[in-house]
Design a protein around this motif. Structure first.
Motif, PDB file in Angstrom:
ATOM      1  N   VAL A  94      48.186 -44.920 -15.175  1.00 32.60           N
ATOM      2  CA  VAL A  94      46.991 -45.148 -15.998  1.00 32.60           C
ATOM      3  C   VAL A  94      47.286 -46.214 -17.056  1.00 32.60           C
ATOM      4  O   VAL A  94      46.497 -47.145 -17.263  1.00 32.60           O
ATOM      5  CB  VAL A  94      46.525 -43.828 -16.651  1.00 32.60           C
ATOM      6  CG1 VAL A  94      45.463 -44.088 -17.711  1.00 32.60           C
ATOM      7  CG2 VAL A  94      45.988 -42.876 -15.597  1.00 32.60           C
ATOM      8  N   THR A  95      48.440 -46.084 -17.720  1.00 32.39           N
ATOM      9  CA  THR A  95      48.822 -47.055 -18.748  1.00 32.39           C
ATOM     10  C   THR A  95      48.960 -48.447 -18.152  1.00 32.39           C
ATOM     11  O   THR A  95      48.534 -49.445 -18.741  1.00 32.39           O
ATOM     12  CB  THR A  95      50.142 -46.629 -19.417  1.00 32.39           C
ATOM     13  OG1 THR A  95      50.010 -45.292 -19.885  1.00 32.39           O
ATOM     14  CG2 THR A  95      50.502 -47.537 -20.568  1.00 32.39           C
ATOM     15  N   LEU A  96      49.553 -48.522 -16.976  1.00 32.84           N
ATOM     16  CA  LEU A  96      49.734 -49.811 -16.300  1.00 32.84           C
ATOM     17  C   LEU A  96      48.394 -50.444 -15.942  1.00 32.84           C
ATOM     18  O   LEU A  96      48.205 -51.654 -16.112  1.00 32.84           O
ATOM     19  CB  LEU A  96      50.585 -49.605 -15.042  1.00 32.84           C
ATOM     20  CG  LEU A  96      51.145 -50.825 -14.357  1.00 32.84           C
ATOM     21  CD1 LEU A  96      52.062 -51.592 -15.297  1.00 32.84           C
ATOM     22  CD2 LEU A  96      51.913 -50.422 -13.111  1.00 32.84           C
ATOM     23  N   GLY A 136      30.405 -63.258 -14.604  1.00 38.35           N
ATOM     24  CA  GLY A 136      30.160 -61.952 -14.001  1.00 38.35           C
ATOM     25  C   GLY A 136      29.387 -61.052 -14.946  1.00 38.35           C
ATOM     26  O   GLY A 136      28.362 -61.429 -15.499  1.00 38.35           O
ATOM     27  N   PHE A 137      29.923 -59.847 -15.168  1.00 37.38           N
ATOM     28  CA  PHE A 137      29.244 -58.880 -16.027  1.00 37.38           C
ATOM     29  C   PHE A 137      29.701 -58.942 -17.482  1.00 37.38           C
ATOM     30  O   PHE A 137      29.135 -58.254 -18.331  1.00 37.38           O
ATOM     31  CB  PHE A 137      29.482 -57.458 -15.486  1.00 37.38           C
ATOM     32  CG  PHE A 137      28.805 -57.199 -14.176  1.00 37.38           C
ATOM     33  CD1 PHE A 137      27.470 -56.829 -14.149  1.00 37.38           C
ATOM     34  CD2 PHE A 137      29.493 -57.327 -12.979  1.00 37.38           C
ATOM     35  CE1 PHE A 137      26.836 -56.592 -12.948  1.00 37.38           C
ATOM     36  CE2 PHE A 137      28.860 -57.094 -11.773  1.00 37.38           C
ATOM     37  CZ  PHE A 137      27.531 -56.724 -11.754  1.00 37.38           C
ATOM     38  N   SER A 138      30.740 -59.704 -17.780  1.00 33.92           N
ATOM     39  CA  SER A 138      31.282 -59.857 -19.143  1.00 33.92           C
ATOM     40  C   SER A 138      31.656 -58.517 -19.774  1.00 33.92           C
ATOM     41  O   SER A 138      31.407 -58.277 -20.953  1.00 33.92           O
ATOM     42  CB  SER A 138      30.281 -60.576 -20.051  1.00 33.92           C
ATOM     43  OG  SER A 138      30.049 -61.874 -19.589  1.00 33.92           O
ATOM     44  N   LEU A 139      32.246 -57.637 -18.976  1.00 32.84           N
ATOM     45  CA  LEU A 139      32.654 -56.330 -19.492  1.00 32.84           C
ATOM     46  C   LEU A 139      33.983 -56.444 -20.228  1.00 32.84           C
ATOM     47  O   LEU A 139      34.795 -57.315 -19.928  1.00 32.84           O
ATOM     48  CB  LEU A 139      32.799 -55.330 -18.344  1.00 32.84           C
ATOM     49  CG  LEU A 139      31.545 -55.004 -17.537  1.00 32.84           C
ATOM     50  CD1 LEU A 139      31.888 -54.094 -16.374  1.00 32.84           C
ATOM     51  CD2 LEU A 139      30.505 -54.345 -18.423  1.00 32.84           C
ATOM     52  N   ASP A 140      34.209 -55.528 -21.172  1.00 35.49           N
ATOM     53  CA  ASP A 140      35.524 -55.468 -21.797  1.00 35.49           C
ATOM     54  C   ASP A 140      36.474 -54.751 -20.822  1.00 35.49           C
ATOM     55  O   ASP A 140      36.026 -54.101 -19.872  1.00 35.49           O
ATOM     56  CB  ASP A 140      35.452 -54.739 -23.147  1.00 35.49           C
ATOM     57  CG  ASP A 140      35.027 -53.293 -22.981  1.00 35.49           C
ATOM     58  OD1 ASP A 140      35.904 -52.419 -22.908  1.00 35.49           O
ATOM     59  OD2 ASP A 140      33.800 -53.044 -22.911  1.00 35.49           O
ATOM     60  N   PRO A 141      37.812 -54.868 -21.017  1.00 32.87           N
ATOM     61  CA  PRO A 141      38.766 -54.308 -20.042  1.00 32.87           C
ATOM     62  C   PRO A 141      38.582 -52.823 -19.750  1.00 32.87           C
ATOM     63  O   PRO A 141      38.631 -52.407 -18.593  1.00 32.87           O
ATOM     64  CB  PRO A 141      40.125 -54.588 -20.687  1.00 32.87           C
ATOM     65  CG  PRO A 141      39.905 -55.797 -21.521  1.00 32.87           C
ATOM     66  CD  PRO A 141      38.508 -55.656 -22.043  1.00 32.87           C
ATOM     67  N   LEU A 142      38.362 -51.997 -20.780  1.00 35.88           N
ATOM     68  CA  LEU A 142      38.230 -50.555 -20.540  1.00 35.88           C
ATOM     69  C   LEU A 142      36.935 -50.214 -19.810  1.00 35.88           C
ATOM     70  O   LEU A 142      36.922 -49.316 -18.964  1.00 35.88           O
ATOM     71  CB  LEU A 142      38.327 -49.787 -21.857  1.00 35.88           C
ATOM     72  CG  LEU A 142      39.721 -49.747 -22.484  1.00 35.88           C
ATOM     73  CD1 LEU A 142      39.688 -48.998 -23.799  1.00 35.88           C
ATOM     74  CD2 LEU A 142      40.737 -49.126 -21.544  1.00 35.88           C
ATOM     75  N   SER A 143      35.867 -50.922 -20.097  1.00 36.20           N
ATOM     76  CA  SER A 143      34.599 -50.686 -19.381  1.00 36.20           C
ATOM     77  C   SER A 143      34.730 -51.074 -17.912  1.00 36.20           C
ATOM     78  O   SER A 143      34.235 -50.377 -17.030  1.00 36.20           O
ATOM     79  CB  SER A 143      33.462 -51.478 -20.028  1.00 36.20           C
ATOM     80  OG  SER A 143      33.250 -51.059 -21.343  1.00 36.20           O
ATOM     81  N   TYR A 193      47.088 -53.987 -17.168  1.00 36.75           N
ATOM     82  CA  TYR A 193      46.643 -54.991 -16.199  1.00 36.75           C
ATOM     83  C   TYR A 193      45.250 -55.507 -16.552  1.00 36.75           C
ATOM     84  O   TYR A 193      44.982 -56.701 -16.494  1.00 36.75           O
ATOM     85  CB  TYR A 193      46.608 -54.396 -14.790  1.00 36.75           C
ATOM     86  CG  TYR A 193      47.924 -54.331 -14.083  1.00 36.75           C
ATOM     87  CD1 TYR A 193      49.086 -54.842 -14.644  1.00 36.75           C
ATOM     88  CD2 TYR A 193      48.027 -53.741 -12.828  1.00 36.75           C
ATOM     89  CE1 TYR A 193      50.297 -54.766 -13.989  1.00 36.75           C
ATOM     90  CE2 TYR A 193      49.236 -53.671 -12.162  1.00 36.75           C
ATOM     91  CZ  TYR A 193      50.368 -54.182 -12.746  1.00 36.75           C
ATOM     92  OH  TYR A 193      51.558 -54.113 -12.090  1.00 36.75           O
ATOM     93  N   SER A 194      44.349 -54.569 -16.884  1.00 37.35           N
ATOM     94  CA  SER A 194      42.971 -54.981 -17.169  1.00 37.35           C
ATOM     95  C   SER A 194      42.906 -55.858 -18.418  1.00 37.35           C
ATOM     96  O   SER A 194      42.129 -56.806 -18.472  1.00 37.35           O
ATOM     97  CB  SER A 194      42.066 -53.754 -17.316  1.00 37.35           C
ATOM     98  OG  SER A 194      42.447 -52.975 -18.430  1.00 37.35           O
TER      99      SER A 194
END
Length: 202
Positions: free
Chosen positions: A146-148, A94-101, A152-153
């Motif tokens: 938000v933390t959850l 896919g886009f190979s994004l990091d979790p926060l991005s 999850y990500s």
């Protein structure tokens, strides 16, 4: 969330969580349909067990609301689709994004999807006045959400949507058991057998 909460009004909490035992099957099927998952012959037996278990759980419900069932199945499909799409944002194909991005990219879409139902609910309940304790509980609940989502990500970065939903089954088992103790309700032997079959299939 809106569909799931609406379904919970019409169905028992235990039944809702029992039916969520079929989530890994839906995650796998959606992944196959979108080309992000794979299936081997070894998985066919467990998949059949999950299907049989979910069918037995539905058939064993004493007071089944078809509207509630439809809302719940729709909510589960949307949630699994979200997981598969979210995973594709972070996968190598896919886009190979990091979790926060990925979360930052997905959050505005989620906001727009929930804006109109939230406005409707706010308008319907605006006569209700919120005291300080309720406002504090709402703010804390928002921070937990938000933390959850961040947790999850990060998990989805290293696990497949199927593995993710299998982990969620432990939560569903605990929720079903606690709800029977606190809220009450009736679980038939057929439902227990169906739920057990689903858990064995996973």
């Amino acid at each position: 969330v809106v569909l799931s909460n609406s379904a919970a009004v019409l169905l028992s909490v235990a039944f809702v969580n029992m039916l969520k035992g079929g989530n890994p099957l839906l995650a796998l099927l959606l992944g196959l349909a979108l080309g992000t998952g794979s299936c081997s012959q070894q998985m066919l037996g467990p998949l059949l067990l999950i299907m049989l278990g979910a069918t037995a759980t539905i058939h064993g419900e004493l007071s089944l609301s078809y509207l509630g069932l439809g809302l719940l199945v729709t909510a589960i499909l949307i949630e699994q689709f979200r997981l598969v799409m979210f995973k594709s944002l972070m996968s190598e194909r896919g886009f190979s994004l990091d979790p926060l991005s990925a979360l930052a990219l997905f959050a505005p879409v989620a906001f727009l999807c929930t804006l109109f139902p939230a406005c409707y609910e706010w308008h319907a309940h605006r006569a209700l006045h919120m005291d300080g304790l309720q406002g504090c509980a709402l703010a804390l609940n928002s921070l937990v959400a938000v933390t959850l989502n961040i947790a999850y990500s990060r998990l989805l970065k290293v696990a497949s949507p199927v593995t993710f939903t299998v982990f969620g089954t432990a939560k569903d088992v605990a929720t079903a058991g606690i709800s029977l103790v606190l809220v009450g309700g009736t679980v038939t032997p057929q439902q227990l057998l169906g739920y057990g079959t689903t858990l064995v299939g996973m």
